[in-house]
Design an enzyme around this catalytic site. Structure first.
Site, PDB file in Angstrom:
ATOM      1  N   CYS A   1      12.839  11.310   7.464  1.00  0.00           N
ATOM      2  CA  CYS A   1      12.736  10.774   8.830  1.00  0.00           C
ATOM      3  C   CYS A   1      14.021  10.994   9.618  1.00  0.00           C
ATOM      4  CB  CYS A   1      12.390   9.288   8.778  1.00  0.00           C
ATOM      5  SG  CYS A   1      13.500   8.376   7.716  1.00  0.00           S
TER       6      CYS A   1
ATOM      7  N   GLU B   1       8.339  15.813  16.112  1.00  0.00           N
ATOM      8  CA  GLU B   1       8.791  15.764  14.718  1.00  0.00           C
ATOM      9  C   GLU B   1       7.922  16.710  13.888  1.00  0.00           C
ATOM     10  OE1 GLU B   1       7.876  12.264  12.330  1.00  0.00           O
ATOM     11  OE2 GLU B   1       9.942  12.252  11.645  1.00  0.00           O
TER      12      GLU B   1
ATOM     13  N   GLU C   1       9.581   1.345  10.770  1.00  0.00           N
ATOM     14  CA  GLU C   1      10.547   2.439  10.560  1.00  0.00           C
ATOM     15  C   GLU C   1       9.773   3.722  10.794  1.00  0.00           C
ATOM     16  OE1 GLU C   1      13.711   1.875   9.462  1.00  0.00           O
ATOM     17  OE2 GLU C   1      13.517  -0.230   8.926  1.00  0.00           O
TER      18      GLU C   1
ATOM     19  N   LYS D   1       0.842  -1.206   0.000  1.00  0.00           N
ATOM     20  CA  LYS D   1       0.000   0.000   0.000  1.00  0.00           C
ATOM     21  C   LYS D   1       0.872   1.249   0.000  1.00  0.00           C
ATOM     22  CE  LYS D   1      -2.126   2.692   3.072  1.00  0.00           C
ATOM     23  NZ  LYS D   1      -2.124   3.941   2.301  1.00  0.00           N
TER      24      LYS D   1
HETATM   25  P1  NAD Z   1       1.776   8.141   8.198  1.00  0.00           P
HETATM   26  O1  NAD Z   1       2.136   7.327   9.369  1.00  0.00           O
HETATM   27  O2  NAD Z   1       0.672   9.097   8.292  1.00  0.00           O
HETATM   28  O3  NAD Z   1       1.417   7.208   6.959  1.00  0.00           O
HETATM   29  C1  NAD Z   1       2.306   6.210   6.469  1.00  0.00           C
HETATM   30  C2  NAD Z   1       1.498   5.145   5.761  1.00  0.00           C
HETATM   31  O4  NAD Z   1       0.670   4.492   6.735  1.00  0.00           O
HETATM   32  C3  NAD Z   1       0.550   5.667   4.690  1.00  0.00           C
HETATM   33  O5  NAD Z   1       0.521   4.758   3.622  1.00  0.00           O
HETATM   34  C4  NAD Z   1      -0.791   5.699   5.411  1.00  0.00           C
HETATM   35  O6  NAD Z   1      -1.882   5.574   4.555  1.00  0.00           O
HETATM   36  C5  NAD Z   1      -0.668   4.478   6.296  1.00  0.00           C
HETATM   37  N1  NAD Z   1      -1.538   4.490   7.483  1.00  0.00           N
HETATM   38  C6  NAD Z   1      -2.022   5.565   8.150  1.00  0.00           C
HETATM   39  N2  NAD Z   1      -2.784   5.158   9.190  1.00  0.00           N
HETATM   40  C7  NAD Z   1      -2.767   3.801   9.189  1.00  0.00           C
HETATM   41  C8  NAD Z   1      -3.343   2.807  10.010  1.00  0.00           C
HETATM   42  N3  NAD Z   1      -4.104   3.123  11.057  1.00  0.00           N
HETATM   43  N4  NAD Z   1      -3.098   1.512   9.734  1.00  0.00           N
HETATM   44  C9  NAD Z   1      -2.313   1.168   8.697  1.00  0.00           C
HETATM   45  N5  NAD Z   1      -1.745   2.069   7.866  1.00  0.00           N
HETATM   46  C10 NAD Z   1      -1.964   3.374   8.109  1.00  0.00           C
HETATM   47  O7  NAD Z   1       3.119   8.847   7.743  1.00  0.00           O
HETATM   48  P2  NAD Z   1       3.334   9.899   6.567  1.00  0.00           P
HETATM   49  O8  NAD Z   1       2.747  11.203   6.999  1.00  0.00           O
HETATM   50  O9  NAD Z   1       2.908   9.299   5.274  1.00  0.00           O
HETATM   51  O10 NAD Z   1       4.928   9.979   6.541  1.00  0.00           O
HETATM   52  C11 NAD Z   1       5.659  10.749   7.426  1.00  0.00           C
HETATM   53  C12 NAD Z   1       6.207   9.921   8.573  1.00  0.00           C
HETATM   54  O11 NAD Z   1       6.950   8.809   8.078  1.00  0.00           O
HETATM   55  C13 NAD Z   1       7.161  10.692   9.431  1.00  0.00           C
HETATM   56  O12 NAD Z   1       6.870  10.485  10.784  1.00  0.00           O
HETATM   57  C14 NAD Z   1       8.518  10.102   9.087  1.00  0.00           C
HETATM   58  O13 NAD Z   1       9.484  10.230  10.085  1.00  0.00           O
HETATM   59  C15 NAD Z   1       8.177   8.701   8.801  1.00  0.00           C
HETATM   60  N6  NAD Z   1       9.208   8.066   7.979  1.00  0.00           N
HETATM   61  C16 NAD Z   1      10.091   7.190   8.571  1.00  0.00           C
HETATM   62  C17 NAD Z   1      11.104   6.609   7.830  1.00  0.00           C
HETATM   63  C18 NAD Z   1      12.105   5.658   8.459  1.00  0.00           C
HETATM   64  O14 NAD Z   1      12.794   4.977   7.719  1.00  0.00           O
HETATM   65  N7  NAD Z   1      12.217   5.601   9.769  1.00  0.00           N
HETATM   66  C19 NAD Z   1      11.223   6.902   6.466  1.00  0.00           C
HETATM   67  C20 NAD Z   1      10.304   7.784   5.897  1.00  0.00           C
HETATM   68  C21 NAD Z   1       9.302   8.362   6.662  1.00  0.00           C
END
Ligand code: NAD
Length: 490
Positions: free
Chosen positions: A283, A384, A249, A174
């Protein structure tokens, strides 16, 4: 306008409800695509296909060399379509062409890395007591749910898809609902190279519906998730039902520690790169800069002067050094944090506003923003922000620097700048984070494990660790003397 469909059981499909979601270019606010908006039912369909396909052995029982040959072909196709993918990534996410181009090359390299790795020596044998031979082999985990964010739409997908497929799993993938474009293109490539149908399935839609179904389903053996810590917590709960294997992650608030004896211009330069690359939507961003007292004023002046000169604009302008934020909603969140910082009493040194004029009016541009005179209890220091906003604090000595660096619930990344080699290693070893640099910030390698301590996650992507995340470990004990034990007399 692109029409993006889901890919389930080797077929391109609209969602069962036929609903669509508009996908916008963050530099212009224009609609660039309409994506099939799946829901829990679409996810269930894809999961059932992935389950049957895994259990059939059509992929897991191929030899490693055969699976690798598909992965090598995917890498070739990614490179052949590099220009197209680069342009699409910029249109969808906003990142400048040079960043998008790098992501595509890195994605191809990641497929080649795992194609190579899966054919290398593996397993262990143990010299155990008795007439036994013990050995350990790796097997695929099964059906893997892969959920990724919007900041590196293609690369984050590949970091999961490449090792998951190399290991012999089937997948339900997804993308972020905000940036699905390049992952749809990746699935076109997966189809072109002839990966058996049902092995790789793509479902689009929101986290609350599709993501939640993938995380909850008892037919899914593993969840590999990249995204925010709050979402990670929800996924852990959803995954508890069938005790899924989980890799997370998550977010960060990473410290970048700069000592007075550092090479000054190198430290300033990497500190800028650490926070403003990717418009701060990274991130591992170095979002808390900690500077030794004696160079603090000089550092602040030079850093702010250079931050103000960063060329912000549309990612398809070759002069652009920093692009827009990914969406209006995210821009508003970042602008809110800037207001919070001001209210908390932090001093705004530069930036702090939405950029307009010069063709930027319709996009989601925020100026590089620097806060100082902050305290460790402020929200802009603790939370963050995921945007081009950095805080700069001073420290007195090594102990003070370490304490400030570790004063966070996160533990993703960190860096130290100093010309004293022993001090550099001493301090980096004390920083509770999984990804660290000495006299650099951000270089990331397919070969090296990626992941965080504390609330930045569980497990590691990339490298050999990244493959193991998609493998089960099985011990096989072989009796070398096949005769009854005599344990029971009768
Ligand atoms: P998010 O957590 O809002 O969404 C990430 C993904 O999870 C999306 O595909 C979203 O649709 C899905 N999602 C949301 N709610 C969900 C649920 N309840 N159950 C299952 N899936 C769900 O994050 P974002 O806003 O898309 O991305 C930003 C975040 O990602 C930041 O916090 C960043 O630090 C983190 N990030 C971490 C890494 C790493 O390697 N540690 C890399 C990139 C981004």
């Amino acid at each position: 306008m692109l029409d993006l469909k889901m890919y389930i059981d080797g077929e391109w499909r609209d969602s069962l409800t036929k609903e669509k979601r508009d996908i916008l270019n963050p530099a212009t606010g224009e609609i660039i695509a309409q994506a099939a908006e799946g829901n829990a039912q679409d996810a269930r369909l894809a999961i059932a296909v992935a389950r049957t396909t895994f259990d059939s052995g059509v992929w897991s029982e191929l030899s490693a060399v055969e699976r690798a040959s598909y992965l090598f072909k995917i890498a070739d196709h990614l490179e052949e379509r590099q220009e197209e993918l680069k342009l699409l990534e910029t249109m969808d996410n906003g990142k400048p062409h040079r960043e998008a181009g790098f992501d595509v090359s890195d994605a191809a390299a990641c497929f080649r890395y795992y194609a190579g790795l899966i054919t290398k020596p593996d397993g262990q044998t143990y010299a155990v007591p008795g007439p036994m031979q013990s050995m350990v082999i790796h097997e695929p985990v099964g059906v893997c749910g892969l959920i990724v964010p919007w900041n590196y739409p293609l690369l984050m997908s590949v970091w999961k898809i490449a090792p998951a497929l190399a290991a012999g799993n089937t997948i339900v993938f997804k993308p972020s609902e905000v940036t699905p474009v390049t992952s749809v293109k990746l699935f076109e490539i997966i189809e072109e190279v002839g990966i058996p149908k049902g092995v790789a399935n793509l479902v689009m839609g929101s986290g609350a519906t599709v993501g939640q179904e993938i995380s909850t389903s008892h037919l899914v053996d593993k969840i590999s998730f990249t995204g925010g810590t709050k979402t990670g917590r929800e996924i852990m709960k959803a995954a508890a039902g069938n005790i899924k294997n989980i890799s997370l992650e998550l977010g960060g608030k990473s410290p970048n520690v700069i000592f007075a004896d550092a090479d000054f211009e190198t430290a300033v330069d990497y500190a800028l790169f650490g926070i403003f690359c990717g418009t701060g939507q990274v991130c591992a961003a170095g979002s808390r800069i900690l500077v030794e007292e004696s160079i603090y004023e000089a550092f602040l002046t030079r850093f702010a002067e250079r931050a103000e000169n960063i060329r912000v604009g549309s990612g398809d302008d070759p002069r652009t050094e920093m692009g827009p934020l990914v969406s209006k909603a995210h821009m508003e969140k970042v602008l809110d944090y800037i207001e919070i910082g001001k209210r908390e009493g932090a001093r705004l040194v530069c930036g702090g506003y939405r950029m307009t004029g010069n063709g930027l009016d319709q996009g989601y541009f925020v100026a590089p923003t620097v806060f100082t005179d902050v305290t460790s209890d402020m929200r802009i220091v603790r939370e963050e922000i995921f945007g081009p906003v950095v805080t700069i604090q001073s420290f007195k000595n090594e102990q003070d620097a370490i304490a400030l660096a570790n004063d966070t619930v996160y533990g993703l990344a960190g860096a130290v700048f100093t010309t004293d080699g022993a001090k550099a290693l001493r301090v980096i070893k004390k920083i509770r984070a999984g990804i660290t640099w000495i006299n650099a910030y951000h270089p990331t390698f397919n070969e090296a494990p990626w992941g965080g301590y504390k609330q930045s996650g569980i497990g590691r992507g990339l490298g050999t660790h990244g493959l193991e995340e998609f493998q089960e470990v099985k011990q096989i004990n072989i009796n070398l003397q096949v005769e009854p034990t005599g344990w029971f007399e009768n």
